[in-house]
Design a protein around this motif. Structure first.
Motif: not given
Length: 302
Positions: A107-109, A115-117, A120-126, A175-177
Motif C-alpha cells: 500500500a505504501v509503495i 503521488l508521483l503520477i 503533475p496530473l493535477g497541476l496540469a488539469i488545474a 484519480p482521488s489525489i
C-alpha cells in the motif's frame, strides 16, 4: 484663562485608574491559553482515550449480546472470544507481522507511486484549460469507478504478480489525489499568484512557493481519500488475485477464511484490515492535518 474641563474617564486614565490598559489587557487575555485543571494532562488523555475505548466496549457488548441471543447460527456470527482467539494465535505465532508487512508495504509503495503520477496530473488539469476539458472528466469518472473492476483485467494483462496488484492500486489512488489537488488549487484566491508574479516568481516558483502551499488543506483531503482508495483497492486485489508467489497479506488471509468457511477467521481478517486503516489515519494523516490547520489558525492541534 479658564482651564478646559476634563471628563471623569480622562481623570481616571491619567491617574493610573483601572481604565489604564484595560483594552490591551482584554485583548491579551483572548490569546492567553487556558491553564489549570481544564488543560491538565490527565483530562486531555481521558478526553482522547475514553471516547474511542467506550465505543469499542459498547460495540463488543452489543456483538456479545447478539451472539448470546442466537439470532443467527454460529457459522454466520462468531463469538467475540473466537475472533480474538484467531487474532491471538496470529500474534503468538508471529504470522501477524508477515500479514501486515505484505499488505502495508504494498500500500505504501503504491501510494507513493500514485503521488508521483497524480501531482503533475493535477497541476496540469488545474492550470491548462485544454487538459482540464479533455482529461478532467475522465479522471473524475475513474474516481467513481470501483477499482475492483480492474482486477480481472489486471490479472489478464500482467498475470498473478505484484504488477497486477500495483496497477489496481494506482487506478484507485491516482484519480482521488489528482482531484483533491485540483479542488485545492481552485480554491486559491487569484490575487496570490498575481502577487507572486509581481514579486518576480516564475511559473515553477509560483507553483512551488505559492499555489501548492495555498492549496495544501484541500490537497491533504485528497491525500487522505487517495490513501483510503489505495488501501481498499489493495484489499480487493489481494482478495481476488491469490497465489503463493504473492505472499499472504490481509486480503489473502480473508480469502482463506472464506475458502475454509471459517467465519471467525473472516471476522479476524476484517478487524485487522480495519485496524490498519484506522492506525494509518491516526498516526500519519491526523497529525499532519492538525499541523497544517494549526499553522493557518483554523483549529487547535488535538
Amino acid at each position: 484663562m479658564p482651564q478646559p474641563e476634563t471628563t471623569d474617564v480622562e481623570e481616571r486614565s491619567a491617574s493610573g485608574s483601572p481604565y489604564e490598559g484595560s483594552v490591551e489587557a482584554g485583548l491579551d487575555a483572548l490569546d492567553t491559553p487556558i491553564t489549570g485543571h481544564q488543560s491538565s494532562l490527565l483530562r486531555r488523555i481521558a478526553g482522547r482515550v475514553l471516547p474511542p475505548v467506550g465505543a469499542v466496549v459498547l460495540l463488543v457488548a452489543i456483538w456479545q449480546a447478539l451472539w448470546a441471543a442466537a439470532f443467527w447460527p454460529e457459522f454466520k456470527l462468531p463469538a467475540p472470544a473466537d475472533v480474538w482467539a484467531q487474532i491471538w494465535q496470529l500474534i503468538v505465532s508471529g504470522d501477524i507481522l508477515e500479514l501486515f508487512w505484505v499488505s502495508v508495504h504494498r500500500a505504501v509503495i503504491g501510494f507513493a507511486i500514485s503521488l508521483l503520477i497524480a501531482v503533475p496530473l493535477g497541476l496540469a488539469i488545474a492550470n491548462i484549460t485544454v487538459v482540464r476539458r479533455g482529461i478532467g472528466p475522465l479522471v473524475s469518472g475513474l474516481q467513481s469507478l470501483p477499482s475492483v473492476a480492474w482486477v480481472p483485467a489486471a490479472i489478464l494483462w500482467f498475470g498473478l504478480n505484484d504488477r497486477a496488484i500495483y496497477w489496481v492500486v494506482l487506478l484507485g489512488a491516482v484519480p482521488s489525489i489528482a482531484n483533491g489537488l485540483v479542488s485545492g488549487l481552485d480554491q486559491v484566491p487569484p490575487i496570490l499568484p498575481r502577487v507572486g508574479k509581481a514579486l518576480g516568481a516564475g511559473r515553477w516558483g509560483g507553483i512551488r512557493y505559492i499555489l501548492l502551499p495555498a492549496a495544501l488543506p484541500g490537497f491533504l483531503g485528497g491525500l487522505k481519500q487517495g490513501w483510503a482508495f489505495s488501501w481498499r483497492s489493495l484489499m480487493a486485489a489481494e482478495l481476488i488475485a491469490t497465489s503463493p508467489d504473492l505472499g499472504e497479506g490481509l486480503g489473502q488471509f480473508l480469502h482463506n477464511g472464506m475458502s475454509l468457511s471459517d467465519i471467525s477467521m473472516v471476522f479476524a481478517g476484517i478487524l485487522l484490515i480495519f485496524v490498519v486503516g484506522v492506525g494509518i489515519e491516526l498516526a500519519v494523516f491526523r497529525p499532519l492535518e492538525n499541523s497544517v490547520l494549526k499553522a493557518r489558525g483554523l483549529t487547535r492541534a488535538s
